[in-house]
Design a protein around this motif. Structure first.
Motif, PDB file in Angstrom:
ATOM      1  N   ASN A  14       0.963  -1.102   0.021  1.00 45.28           N
ATOM      2  CA  ASN A  14       0.034   0.040   0.027  1.00 45.28           C
ATOM      3  C   ASN A  14       0.983   1.195  -0.158  1.00 45.28           C
ATOM      4  O   ASN A  14       1.416   1.682   0.908  1.00 45.28           O
ATOM      5  CB  ASN A  14      -0.955  -0.121   1.309  1.00 45.28           C
ATOM      6  N   LYS A  70      -7.982   0.998   2.597  1.00 36.68           N
ATOM      7  CA  LYS A  70      -6.700   0.257   1.927  1.00 36.68           C
ATOM      8  C   LYS A  70      -5.841  -0.318   2.972  1.00 36.68           C
ATOM      9  O   LYS A  70      -5.376  -1.449   2.630  1.00 36.68           O
ATOM     10  CB  LYS A  70      -6.079   1.063   1.295  1.00 36.68           C
ATOM     11  N   THR A  78      -7.850  -3.748   3.755  1.00 38.51           N
ATOM     12  CA  THR A  78      -8.310  -4.711   2.567  1.00 38.51           C
ATOM     13  C   THR A  78      -7.163  -5.227   2.019  1.00 38.51           C
ATOM     14  O   THR A  78      -7.108  -6.031   1.153  1.00 38.51           O
ATOM     15  CB  THR A  78      -9.036  -4.088   1.450  1.00 38.51           C
ATOM     16  N   LEU A  79      -5.779  -4.698   2.430  1.00 41.67           N
ATOM     17  CA  LEU A  79      -4.564  -5.131   1.642  1.00 41.67           C
ATOM     18  C   LEU A  79      -4.302  -6.487   1.376  1.00 41.67           C
ATOM     19  O   LEU A  79      -4.063  -7.302   0.846  1.00 41.67           O
ATOM     20  CB  LEU A  79      -3.470  -4.430   2.201  1.00 41.67           C
ATOM     21  N   LYS A 104      -7.050  -8.221  -0.605  1.00 42.78           N
ATOM     22  CA  LYS A 104      -6.648  -8.121  -2.142  1.00 42.78           C
ATOM     23  C   LYS A 104      -5.469  -9.022  -2.514  1.00 42.78           C
ATOM     24  O   LYS A 104      -5.678  -9.814  -3.744  1.00 42.78           O
ATOM     25  CB  LYS A 104      -6.133  -6.740  -2.564  1.00 42.78           C
TER      26      LYS A 104
END
Length: 161
Positions: free
Chosen positions: A38, A127, A130-131, A134
């Motif tokens: 990120n 972000k 959710t890293l 993902k």
């Protein structure tokens, strides 16, 4: 008053997973591995999956990140072990909706990861949360794409192209 006690409990769960992450480390033999970062905050995660008959038998992560990123990865690995790839992808999609406050938390599906629904109030932290999810999504979809390419290649064996 009750809400602040609940918020404190959620904070405790997040801090506990961040300070003592589950499934942190590396797998000796990983079937899938992916590294994501990120760039907005510097979080980096390497996710490794060990598969058996299409089921995630082991999941480990390493790297560094903020407390939300680390806690989310810890919670995610707890939830996906024992799931098929399709089930894990469905959980990732559910988590993405959860942290955007588009669905109600479902602890039966997401386990302790439901406490991260509060990040919806802090869009910059979505972000972070959710890293890991993902990374899971990409690890599974890249594996499926690679298998599709191998099948396409093998279907042309013996042909003159």
């Amino acid at each position: 008053m009750a809400l602040s006690k609940l918020d404190n409990l959620y904070r405790y769960v997040i801090l506990d997973h961040s300070s003592h992450p589950h499934n942190f480390g590396t797998l000796e033999h990983a079937d899938e591995q992916i590294e994501l970062n990120n760039p907005t905050c510097g979080d980096v995660i390497t996710l490794q999956l060990a598969m058996e008959d299409g089921v995630i038998k082991q999941a480990k992560f390493s790297g560094h990140g903020c407390s939300i990123s680390t806690a989310s990865a810890s919670m995610m690995t707890d939830v996906i072990i024992g799931k098929t790839k399709d089930e894990a992808l469905a959980l990732a999609k559910e988590f993405f909706l959860l942290v955007q406050d588009k669905i109600e938390p479902n602890e039966a599906h997401l386990g302790e990861a439901v406490v991260l629904n509060g990040v919806a109030k802090f869009p910059a932290r979505i972000k972070c949360a959710t890293l890991a999810w993902k990374a899971l999504e990409r690890a599974i979809t890249q594996d499926e794409q690679e298998k599709g390419e191998k099948q396409a290649d093998s279907s042309h064996e013996g042909e003159i192209l």
